[in-house]
Design a protein around this motif. Structure first.
Motif, PDB file in Angstrom:
ATOM      1  N   VAL A 126       0.854  -1.181   0.000  1.00 20.28           N
ATOM      2  CA  VAL A 126       0.000   0.000   0.000  1.00 20.28           C
ATOM      3  C   VAL A 126       0.889   1.229   0.000  1.00 20.28           C
ATOM      4  O   VAL A 126       2.044   1.184   0.429  1.00 20.28           O
ATOM      5  N   TRP A 143      -5.340   2.802  -2.169  1.00 20.51           N
ATOM      6  CA  TRP A 143      -6.537   2.010  -2.396  1.00 20.51           C
ATOM      7  C   TRP A 143      -7.777   2.861  -2.639  1.00 20.51           C
ATOM      8  O   TRP A 143      -8.871   2.344  -2.820  1.00 20.51           O
ATOM      9  N   SER A 146      -9.147   1.886  -6.120  1.00 18.66           N
ATOM     10  CA  SER A 146      -9.203   0.471  -6.483  1.00 18.66           C
ATOM     11  C   SER A 146     -10.193  -0.242  -5.574  1.00 18.66           C
ATOM     12  O   SER A 146     -10.528   0.239  -4.498  1.00 18.66           O
ATOM     13  N   ASP A 148      -9.620  -3.266  -4.321  1.00 20.74           N
ATOM     14  CA  ASP A 148      -8.844  -3.974  -3.312  1.00 20.74           C
ATOM     15  C   ASP A 148      -7.915  -3.003  -2.605  1.00 20.74           C
ATOM     16  O   ASP A 148      -7.490  -2.009  -3.171  1.00 20.74           O
ATOM     17  N   MET A 149      -7.586  -3.306  -1.372  1.00 16.87           N
ATOM     18  CA  MET A 149      -6.639  -2.480  -0.639  1.00 16.87           C
ATOM     19  C   MET A 149      -5.233  -2.862  -1.082  1.00 16.87           C
ATOM     20  O   MET A 149      -4.758  -3.950  -0.789  1.00 16.87           O
ATOM     21  N   GLY A 150      -4.576  -1.962  -1.793  1.00 13.75           N
ATOM     22  CA  GLY A 150      -3.197  -2.179  -2.198  1.00 13.75           C
ATOM     23  C   GLY A 150      -2.973  -3.460  -2.967  1.00 13.75           C
ATOM     24  O   GLY A 150      -2.572  -4.452  -2.385  1.00 13.75           O
TER      25      GLY A 150
END
Length: 182
Positions: A126, A143, A146, A148-150
């Protein structure tokens, strides 16, 4: 007389600490010379402002040693964040720093999530951007754009613009500007 001397030493120590804090972090040079300033740093804690009252906190302890001035990928430290809604739902994560680049009062730090209570994000990289305004600091994170987180393939030292406002009175972010040799 002894009490007055102790008081003077305490005051001198406090003045030295304040001076070091105002001029940038310094570390011993190792050769008996004057202390060297870190190449770059991002430290501090703040809560983000949210109308709904969510409790969102970011904490940074990221450093680039003077000896590594030409390589921001040698940065060390960690950063942590948590996000809890008013109903208590949410989570936290901690990342190990793998890059730190600063310019003026803006820092971009990235790291790999090493510990978390969130499903499916451990091992993801991240990135976070901080703008140390000296007033209401700002923050952005990779994130934001996006689902997704990272994502695992996020490059080092990549994040978004600092679009979030830090809650007034909570920001104590401190950015030590990088001064590359080129």
């Amino acid at each position: 007389m002894q009490r007055r001397t102790r008081t003077r030493i305490a005051v001198l120590g406090a003045v030295l600490l304040l001076t070091a804090g105002a001029t940038g972090a310094a570390v011993a040079s190792g050769d008996g010379g004057p202390p060297q300033r870190e190449a770059a740093a991002l430290t501090g804690t703040a809560k983000l402002y949210r109308v709904a009252g969510d409790d969102i906190t970011f904490t940074f302890d990221a450093h680039l040693a003077a000896k590594d001035n030409d390589n921001p990928l040698k940065a060390t430290g960690s950063f942590r964040w948590s996000h809890y809604a008013a109903n208590g739902e949410g989570g936290w994560a901690k990342a190990k720093v793998d890059c730190l680049v600063t310019g003026g009062k803006v820092a971009v730090v990235s790291g790999v999530i090493t510990d978390t209570d969130l499903d499916g994000v451990k091992g993801h990289r991240v990135g976070i951007t901080v703008h140390d305004t000296g007033g209401v600091d700002r923050l952005g994170y990779s994130w934001a754009a996006s689902e997704d987180m990272g994502p695992k393939d996020l490059p080092k030292c990549v994040s978004s613009a600092p679009f979030e406002k830090v809650r007034k009175g909570t920001g104590d972010f401190r950015v030590v500007p990088w001064q590359p040799g080129f």
